[in-house]
Each structure stands twice: as C-alpha cells, then as structure tokens.
Write a protein that holds these residues in place. Structure first.
Motif, PDB file in Angstrom:
ATOM      1  N   THR A   1      -3.565 -13.570  17.961  1.00 36.25           N
ATOM      2  CA  THR A   1      -4.797 -13.637  17.168  1.00 36.25           C
ATOM      3  C   THR A   1      -5.273 -12.240  16.810  1.00 36.25           C
ATOM      4  OG1 THR A   1      -5.414 -15.668  18.330  1.00 36.25           O
ATOM      5  CG2 THR A   1      -7.131 -14.551  17.083  1.00 36.25           C
TER       6      THR A   1
ATOM      7  N   GLN B   1      -9.662 -12.312  22.612  1.00 40.11           N
ATOM      8  CA  GLN B   1      -8.595 -12.969  21.862  1.00 40.11           C
ATOM      9  C   GLN B   1      -7.255 -12.785  22.576  1.00 40.11           C
ATOM     10  OE1 GLN B   1      -9.087 -10.660  18.227  1.00 40.11           O
ATOM     11  NE2 GLN B   1      -9.985 -12.428  17.189  1.00 40.11           N
TER      12      GLN B   1
ATOM     13  N   GLY C   1      -2.065 -12.962  13.403  1.00 43.64           N
ATOM     14  CA  GLY C   1      -1.070 -14.007  13.232  1.00 43.64           C
ATOM     15  C   GLY C   1       0.333 -13.514  12.952  1.00 43.64           C
TER      16      GLY C   1
ATOM     17  N   ASN D   1      -1.596  -9.532  25.986  1.00 42.43           N
ATOM     18  CA  ASN D   1      -2.553 -10.639  25.960  1.00 42.43           C
ATOM     19  C   ASN D   1      -3.721 -10.381  26.893  1.00 42.43           C
ATOM     20  OD1 ASN D   1      -1.392 -13.088  24.309  1.00 42.43           O
ATOM     21  ND2 ASN D   1       0.359 -12.246  25.435  1.00 42.43           N
TER      22      ASN D   1
ATOM     23  N   PRO E   1      -1.827 -21.187  23.105  1.00 40.38           N
ATOM     24  CA  PRO E   1      -2.137 -22.025  21.941  1.00 40.38           C
ATOM     25  C   PRO E   1      -1.729 -23.489  22.136  1.00 40.38           C
ATOM     26  CG  PRO E   1      -1.200 -19.940  21.244  1.00 40.38           C
ATOM     27  CD  PRO E   1      -1.087 -19.970  22.738  1.00 40.38           C
TER      28      PRO E   1
ATOM     29  N   THR F   1       4.085 -13.914  22.434  1.00 39.08           N
ATOM     30  CA  THR F   1       3.852 -15.329  22.101  1.00 39.08           C
ATOM     31  C   THR F   1       4.655 -16.277  22.975  1.00 39.08           C
ATOM     32  OG1 THR F   1       5.582 -15.242  20.395  1.00 39.08           O
ATOM     33  CG2 THR F   1       3.315 -14.794  19.702  1.00 39.08           C
TER      34      THR F   1
END
Length: 535
Positions: free
Chosen positions: A318, A314, A322, A305, A223, A68
């Motif tokens: 995701t 995705q 989450g 990712n 995001p 993230t």
C-alpha cells in the motif's frame, strides 16, 4: 548531499569507463572478447558470476515480492546457493570448462552444438537466447531506473537511456573482459551495500527476534484477497496446493532456483578460467556473495511491512502505491539516511549494470557468432558483427523497458529462467554426463522444451495468459484449463520434465554414427586437447 551524490555518480561512471577501456586494450581476438582469454582470476570470476546472477531483478523485483509473499521466499536463497553455486561450480562447472576447452567453444550454444555435432542446435539456441532474453534485460533496466526515478527525480525513460549508453560503451568495446572486470568492482559495491542494509534494518526494528516477532503479529493485516488464495501471513508458508502456494513454490522458488543452472550467461563463466582449481577457489566467494545479497533483499522486503506499519499505518504494498517494484525503493528513501540512499543507488546500479552487461554480451554473441556466423561462415576473429549484435540487443531492451507494464521485474526474470530451464537443462546435463545422448534426441528436447513453455505461457499459466490475451481471442477463455491447480502451475514445472523425457526417449530410439560415438568416447576419456573432463 546533492554535491556528494553528483561526485559519487561521476566517480562511479568514470571507474566503469576506465575499466572498460583497460579491457578494450586487453582484447585482441574472439577468445578474449567471448571467453575473456580463458585466464580469469577466480575472485573476478566468482564476483562476476554472482553479480550477473544477482541483479536488480533479485533486489527490487524479488525483494518486492518478499514484501507481498513473506519470508517463505527464503527457500529461493537456499536453491540459489545449493544449485546456483555448489552444484553449478563443483559438478557442472568443472566439466563445462574442460569440455568447452576441448571443443574450442566460445559460447554456450556453440558448446552444445559442437558436443552434438549439429549446426541447427547452435543457431536455434542462439535465436532462442536472442529472442527470449530481452524481456529479462528490460526487467533489470526497469528495476534500476525505478530506483533512480524515486531517488534523484530523473524521468524514468531518461534513466533507461543513460544506463543503456554507459553499459553499452564498456560491453561493446571491452567484450567479456570488460564485463567481468566491471562485474568484480560492481560486485564488491553490491556486497558492502547489502551488508550495511541488513544490519541497518535489524537495528532499526529492535534486533532479529523482535523484528520477526512483530512481522508475525501482523498476519491479520495480510490482504484479504491474498488470504482467499491461500496466504497465511508473512512468516508462515501458504496453504499447500492453494493458488498462492503454487505461485510461490513453482514460479518463484523452483522456476528461478532451478532455472539458474541452465543460464547461458552464467555457464559461459566456467569457460573463462584456466583450471578447476580456480573454480574450487571461487565457490566460497560466490556462495557468501549470493547469500548476503539475496538474503538481505528478501528479508528487507518482508520486514519493510513492519516499518511502514509503524510509521504510516500501512503495509508495504500500500505504501508503494500498489507497485511491487517500488517497495524496496520506497523503503530505502523513507527509512534510510540520505548518504546510504546514495550508496544503495550505486549498489543497485552495480547490480543492474553487471547483469545487463552480460545479457547484452550474450545476446550480441548469439546473433553474431551463433546465428550469423553459422549461417554465413564469418571468421572467428571478426568482432565487428558481434558489436553490431550487442547494439541491436541494447536497442531492443530499451524499447521493451518503455512499453512493459508495472510489476514486471520479477515476472520477466521468472519467464526467462523457466524457458532456459526447459530448453537447455536436459540438453546441458546430457552433454556433460550421458554419452548415449544423440543429436536427434537433443534437437527434440530443446525444441519441445521451448514450444511447451511457450504453449503454457500463452494458454495455461493464468498470469501470462490473461496478460497476453491470445488464449481469450482464440478460445473465448482466459486459460484453457480452469480446474485447480493448472492455472497456477508454472510452465517450467510442466515443460522441464517433458523435455527431459522427450530427450531421453528420442535418444534411445536413435543412434550416433560410428564416427560420432568415437569422438564422444574420446572426449569423455580425455583423449583430446582439453584432457580428461573428470579431472
């Protein structure tokens, strides 16, 4: 493959129990139980240190954060090696070993206590470790249990209980020898598993250059909520001074990178070898181990990712529903063959068990040796109370693992590392390098570092303050200070400098007694049983 999994688990558990039994037969007194007899092989010491350092919190928690936050988290690898290995072993480790032997200290709180001739320091430090470490231990348990839950479809709570029982056996009966022997075996498994994973993900994504190029090209998919707080992509650093930057730099990189030097469960490892030569030999093994395990976890987290986007359209968070703590488990189960999933499960079990076993051991010794022992004056060779303390620590960690929220693994680790840094690092440095430090200064520093950390966690650092809700209940505001950057500045960044200043100022305003100063001079000049600490 199910049969293979069962065989691997049975063999693994039997090896752990066997090693614990061997350690039990070689443990006869408190020196064996608390500092492994002070004659540990450098290879075992280095792997034990590294395996304790790198837990499922690093692999699952911080690996997920790399998914993230991006590869900016690789600066933590640099600090892990520069601070956690080189500085710790070469500068802190040698003096800790010599001084600990001269003072005949068996635990980190006892080491600080004897250095400054204060029983208060010992039971305050022991209480702080026992009270604050369970959230770290629970976080590590959660990380391992989440992977078992995802891989073999065992209920999460059952996984927690099984892990606690196995670890409890060899820690309670084998003491630190049991911990370090199993750490060495587990560290070897961890190293092999992570190295295979690193090679596999680069091969899967077309090589190093292609993998990182594709991750760079995915920056527009980052995001929008993260971009609004300063994120710029997975391969670029966030905007300096932004909330995203403060969280990455102060909480993740600095909080854990610097906090590692003042970890009681790591510092005690330096007291387990018989000479500085063993520490020198352990540096290379420890450095290579830390690099491979942490670098792999963070790279895989970030590059997952690319894999998820190619196969599901995705990004990683995701695909993991989450939950940051499920990014690595979800990737392993989706991308890797079954045989490796089983191997990686053993890798994670090794990472979790090596760290948790040390945590339980330190908590048990804190409550028995450093709190009960100081207050009640029990005999040093009594192991019964220590084993009871370990059992209490296990129960607390299991209960917390049941009630803590999702996405807690990395956060729980960061909280403990930050508190340890603020409370212990100034004191630890003064103990080793500054003869002028006084008992009053150290007491002021260790208590102020603790209290300031707790104040920031409750009232100023948004992530914890909002979750706890105490600030909201007392003041009507989620945090006391809303102006940038205060809600995002990690408590350690505030508490550590203030603790240093308070320790130094109070020491300069007070003096050691003549007898205390003579003892300190003798310790630093090598006129004690342990010899010259500068050798």
């Amino acid at each position: 493959m199910d049969s293979l999994l069962a065989i691997l688990i049975v063999v693994y558990v039997l090896l752990m129990l066997l090693v614990g039994f061997v350690a039990y037969n070689r443990t006869s007194n408190s020196v064996d139980y608390l500092v492994a007899g002070r004659e540990t092989n450098p290879y075992i010491m280095a792997l034990s240190y590294g395996a304790t350092f790198i837990s499922t919190a690093a692999i699952i928690g911080f690996g997920g954060l790399a998914g993230t936050n991006g590869i900016g988290i690789l600066w933590l690898v640099f600090l892990n090696i520069a601070v956690g290995i080189l500085l710790a072993f070469v500068v802190f480790g040698k003096r800790t070993r010599k001084m600990g032997q001269a003072l005949n200290a068996l635990t980190f709180p006892e080491f600080i206590s004897k250095r400054f001739n204060s029983k208060f320091i010992q039971y305050f430090s022991g209480a702080l470790i026992f009270i604050s470490m369970p959230i770290y231990a629970a976080s590590v348990l959660i990380g391992a249990a989440r992977f078992l839950e995802t891989t073999v479809n065992i209920d999460f709570k059952i996984c927690i209980i099984i892990l606690a029982i196995i670890i409890g056996f060899y820690v309670i009966y084998g003491g630190l020898k049991g911990v370090m022997y199993t750490d060495a075996l587990q560290g070897t498994i961890m190293f092999a598993g992570m190295l295979i994973l690193l090679v596999s993900i680069y091969h899967m994504l077309g090589g190093v250059t292609n993998a990182h190029h594709m991750l760079t090209q995915m920056a527009p998919l980052f995001p929008e909520s993260a971009k609004a707080t300063g994120a710029t992509g997975w391969t670029t650093f966030p905007t300096m001074g932004s909330p995203f930057w403060w969280n990455l730099v102060s909480s993740i990189i600095l909080g854990v990178g610097i906090g590692a030097i003042a970890q009681p469960q790591l510092a005690v490892r330096f007291m387990t070898v018989k000479s500085n030569k063993e520490l020198n030999r352990a540096v290379l093994v420890g450095g290579v181990f830390i690099f491979v395990t942490t670098f792999t976890a963070y790279i895989v987290g970030a590059l997952s990712n690319v894999y998820f986007f190619q196969h599901t359209g995705q990004i990683a968070i995701t695909a993991a529903g989450g939950n940051v703590d499920k990014i690595i488990p979800t990737f392993i189960n989706a991308a890797m063959p079954n045989w490796f999933t089983y191997i990686f499960m053993l890798t994670l079990l090794s990472a979790a068990m090596s760290t948790i076993s040390t945590q339980f051991h330190v908590q048990g010794s804190s409550i028995s040796h450093d709190i009960y022992g100081v207050l009640k004056g029990h005999k040093r060779d009594s192991l019964k109370v220590t084993r009871i303390g370990i059992l209490i620590a296990i129960i607390i960690a299991v209960v917390l693992a049941f009630i803590l929220p999702e996405n807690i693994v990395a956060q729980g680790t960061g909280i403990f590392f930050g508190i340890c840094a603020a409370a212990f690092l100034p004191v630890y440095i003064c103990a080793l390098f500054w003869k002028r430090a006084t008992k009053q200064g150290v007491i002021a520093g260790i208590t102020s570092g603790t209290l300031i950390s707790l104040f920031c966690l409750i009232f100023t650092h948004k992530k914890e303050a909002v979750g706890l809700g105490i600030c909201k209940a007392l003041t009507g505001q989620s945090v006391l200070f809303t102006a940038m950057p205060w809600p995002y500045v990690d408590p350690m960044v505030i508490a550590l400098p203030l603790s240093f200043i308070i320790t130094i100022v109070v020491s300069l305003l007070t003096q050691n007694s003549k007898k205390e100063q003579e003892d300190i001079d003798a310790l630093f000049e090598g006129k004690t049983e342990g010899g010259d600490i500068n050798d």
